[in-house]
Scaffold this active site. Structure first.
Site: not given
Ligand code: S3P
Length: 449
Positions: A330, A34, A105, A178, A357, A404
């Protein structure tokens, strides 16, 4: 048809079996995914140079680096560090080609936020896993900013973004917990006049807020009865900054879990990020009776960091409340493995978000355990695992392009009576390059099949 068959031909099946000796040693995991995405993106929006140490060089983050470069920022390596020469807010330029965000994502959704307030024509796509994931959650608020989005049915990628020339600042209450949606709205707010305001009913990871502050933005965060309020002043001048990326706690979870499971093991993972909005798994593991200790706690680049030691523990079942999900979203696949090894029935509640996910992680996690002889149920959005302490194993786990799941199944194979086979280890590199090497170095038995 043909491409699906070709894809299957390049699968990398791996086998995991009980090691003959306990796991031991000290290691550090790659940088936080992140924080790595954000460092590259904020660096591209800043004026001047950003130097990033410890950047995760996994496929997901390399896609972000390439996208920022295609949008006009200069991204380069300097020894082990990465450098970004930013374009300033609003200064990105139209890319010559489609931006392919691979499996990520986070990359796709945060990028949508940036592009919503740049008057450019950009097409964003991803691999077949990412093309199944919902983009409506960012498209809806970003349209209110004034951007136009054209997506495939069901708000799926590929999508075309026509960013707003005269963006409107948004006041938005997040309908889902989120951090990706929150960050997309904040990133759009950077190039909007006035204040962008967000209310999140449940706090989610706050790396964007921390890093924006670090780059010189004016951002305030206050807690109220209705949730957490975030207020960002638009059109600040972000100044390039130095970022030290801590080890990813979501990656550290895998070797730490293996040490908790394999009798007599004792390992330390050093330099792991300990942001309180990311440590729900460690809290849960302590409730299960796990022997986990944190030493050398320090602050690095605005984030808490420490060394985590795990020793083999007899685990008991746990009941995880839904409100804890954002702080460990996660970690459910690996937690499910730990629950399968714990005695008693565990209930992991409120896992709706797991369905969207990298795979439908709720079903895929249940299937991973079932095929290895664990009794599991899904009740609404809860995962119920009946742990007996003895797991037969011997199953072939379908990983559905999900890093994962692949790593969780390989950890599971460290304690099953029969080895566990996974269909494909390729996607591990999206978040944890060097996983197999690191695990083997600690004494785990995992190899290409
Ligand atoms: C993330 C937020 C999470 C997480 C992803 C990384 C991020 O997703 O599952 O691996 O870096 O902001 P969500 O915010 O959609 O839950």
């Amino acid at each position: 048809m043909l491409s699906a068959r070709m894809d299957k031909l390049s699968l990398r099946p791996h086998l995991s079996r009980r090691p003959s000796a306990p796991l031991s040693g000290r290691a550090s995991v790659p940088g936080d995914k992140s924080i790595s995405h954000r460092a590259l993106m904020f660096g591209a929006l800043a004026v001047g140079q950003t130097r990033i140490s410890g950047l995760l060089e996994g496929d997901d983050v390399l896609r972000t680096a390439a996208a920022m470069q295609a949008l006009g920022a200069e991204v380069s390596r300097d020894g082990a560090d990465w450098l970004v020469a930013g374009r300033g807010i609003g200064g990105l330029t139209e890319p010559e080609d489609v931006l392919d965000m691979g499996n990520s994502g986070t990359a796709a959704r945060l990028l949508a936020g940036i592009l919503a307030t740049h008057p450019l024509y950009v097409v964003v796509t991803g691999d077949s896993s990412l093309r199944k994931r919902p983009m409506g959650r960012v498209v809806e608020p970003l349209c209110a900013v004034g951007a136009q989005f054209f997506t495939r049915a069901g708000n799926r990628l590929p999508m075309t973004i026509l960013g707003a020339r005269d963006p409107m600042p948004l006041s938005y209450r997040l309908p889902v917990a989120s951090a990706q949606v929150k960050s997309a709205v904040l990133l759009a707010g950077l190039n909007s006049p006035g204040f962008t305001e967000i209310e999140e009913p449940e706090p989610t990871r706050d790396h964007s807020e921390n890093m924006l502050r670090h780059f010189g933005a004016e951002i305030s965060v206050t807690d109220a009865a209705t949730g957490r309020h975030i207020r960002l002043r638009g059109q600040p001048e972000l100044r390039g900054a130095d970022i030290a990326v801590p080890g990813d706690p979501s990656s550290a979870a895998f070797p730490l879990a293996a040490a908790l499971l394999v009798p007599d093991s004792h390992i330390t993972i050093s330099g792991t990020g300990l942001n309180p909005l990311r440590t729900g798994l460690f809290l849960t593991l302590r409730e299960m009776g796990a022997k986990l200790t944190v030493t050398a706690q320090r602050q690095e680049g605005g984030e808490p960091v420490g060394d985590i030691t795990a020793s083999y523990s007899e685990l008991r079942a746990v009941d995880v409340p839904p409100g804890r999900a954002p702080s460990m979203i996660d970690e459910y696949p690996i937690l499910a493995v730990l629950c399968a090894a714990a005695r008693g029935t565990s209930r992991l509640r409120g896992l709706t978000e797991l369905r969207v996910k990298e795979s439908d992680r709720l079903s895929a996690t249940a299937a991973m355990l079932r095929v290895n002889g664990v009794n599991v149920e899904i009740e609404d959005d809860d995962l119920i695992i009946h742990g007996t302490g003895a797991i037969p194993g011997g199953g072939l786990v379908e990983t559905h392009m999900d890093h994962r799941l692949a790593m969780s199944a390989l950890v599971l194979g460290q304690i099953t009576a029969q080895p566990v086979l996974i269909d494909d280890a390729r996607f591990i590199d999206t978040s944890f390059p060097g996983f197999l090497h690191l695990m083997r170095g600690l004494g785990a038995q995992m190899a290409a099949a």
